[in-house]
Motif scaffolding. Structure first.
Motif, PDB file in Angstrom:
ATOM      1  N   UNK A  13     -25.525 -28.884 -27.461  1.00 49.42           N
ATOM      2  CA  UNK A  13     -24.774 -30.075 -27.841  1.00 49.42           C
ATOM      3  C   UNK A  13     -24.387 -29.987 -29.313  1.00 49.42           C
ATOM      4  N   UNK A  14     -23.522 -30.898 -29.741  1.00 58.48           N
ATOM      5  CA  UNK A  14     -23.114 -30.949 -31.142  1.00 58.48           C
ATOM      6  C   UNK A  14     -24.312 -31.268 -32.040  1.00 58.48           C
ATOM      7  N   UNK A  15     -25.176 -32.160 -31.576  1.00 55.92           N
ATOM      8  CA  UNK A  15     -26.364 -32.521 -32.348  1.00 55.92           C
ATOM      9  C   UNK A  15     -27.299 -31.325 -32.500  1.00 55.92           C
ATOM     10  N   UNK A  19     -28.735 -29.240 -35.830  1.00 61.20           N
ATOM     11  CA  UNK A  19     -30.133 -28.869 -36.087  1.00 61.20           C
ATOM     12  C   UNK A  19     -30.243 -27.378 -36.390  1.00 61.20           C
ATOM     13  N   UNK A  20     -29.462 -26.581 -35.696  1.00 60.11           N
ATOM     14  CA  UNK A  20     -29.504 -25.128 -35.929  1.00 60.11           C
ATOM     15  C   UNK A  20     -29.037 -24.806 -37.345  1.00 60.11           C
ATOM     16  N   UNK A 113     -32.444 -34.770 -32.353  1.00 64.09           N
ATOM     17  CA  UNK A 113     -32.726 -36.014 -31.656  1.00 64.09           C
ATOM     18  C   UNK A 113     -31.379 -36.643 -31.343  1.00 64.09           C
ATOM     19  N   UNK A 114     -31.205 -37.075 -30.123  1.00 63.94           N
ATOM     20  CA  UNK A 114     -29.922 -37.660 -29.738  1.00 63.94           C
ATOM     21  C   UNK A 114     -29.809 -39.116 -30.164  1.00 63.94           C
ATOM     22  N   UNK A 115     -30.860 -39.668 -30.746  1.00 64.45           N
ATOM     23  CA  UNK A 115     -30.797 -41.001 -31.341  1.00 64.45           C
ATOM     24  C   UNK A 115     -30.609 -42.146 -30.361  1.00 64.45           C
ATOM     25  N   UNK A 116     -31.203 -42.016 -29.201  1.00 65.11           N
ATOM     26  CA  UNK A 116     -31.094 -43.119 -28.233  1.00 65.11           C
ATOM     27  C   UNK A 116     -31.850 -44.331 -28.756  1.00 65.11           C
ATOM     28  N   UNK A 142     -33.785 -33.534 -36.491  1.00 60.70           N
ATOM     29  CA  UNK A 142     -32.469 -33.681 -37.101  1.00 60.70           C
ATOM     30  C   UNK A 142     -31.625 -34.616 -36.238  1.00 60.70           C
ATOM     31  N   UNK A 143     -30.998 -35.595 -36.892  1.00 53.37           N
ATOM     32  CA  UNK A 143     -30.105 -36.529 -36.177  1.00 53.37           C
ATOM     33  C   UNK A 143     -28.669 -36.126 -36.379  1.00 53.37           C
TER      34      UNK A 143
END
Length: 143
Positions: A13-15, A19-20, A113-116, A142-143
């Motif tokens: 994913x973009x998130x 993080x990478x 973290x997808x920040x749900x 990482x958000x």
């Protein structure tokens, strides 16, 4: 941490890409390698809908091949000066991330973290939160 590689789980994913980038920055700073991990979650659709035309084992194999291709394409876009190991496995993501961290003796886990929030957070298990609580090494979220 300063001499051990960094484990960086990804779902492409973009998130996760964000993080990478943090993992790469830390790997360059400490002069260590990165292990990129993708976990193929167990398929469950066939058990409930009986719609799949392939067996669960065939589905897992296809999902792993697709993940391997995505991983290959993704690594081609990254910094060539770093050492990247890759791992693709299937099972429960938290268990596989923690198991891989132990196997590679990771000095740190860097993950997205997808920040749900709210009801979405309540209804969906939070893989990142569970890994952070159970890991035996530092975890950078990482958000």
């Amino acid at each position: 941490m300063r001499t051990k590689q960094i484990l960086c789980p990804t779902d492409f994913s973009e998130t996760a890409s964000h993080a990478i980038s943090y993992a790469i920055e830390m790997a360059n700073f400490y002069n260590v390698g990165i292990c990129l991990l993708h976990v193929v979650d167990k398929p469950f659709g066939d058990k409930y809908t009986r719609v799949l035309a392939e067996t669960p084992d065939e589905l897992i194999e296809r999902m792993e091949k697709e993940a391997a291709e995505k991983m290959k394409q993704f690594i081609a876009t990254l910094d060539e000066t770093l050492s990247f190991d890759t791992a693709i496995c299937h099972g429960h993501p938290v268990e596989q991330i923690l198991s891989t961290a132990e196997k590679v003796d990771a000095g740190m886990i860097v993950m997205a973290s997808h920040g749900r929030k709210g009801l979405d957070h309540f209804l969906n298990s939070n893989t990142t939160e569970e890994v952070a609580c159970k890991a035996h090494c530092p975890v950078l979220v990482v958000k």
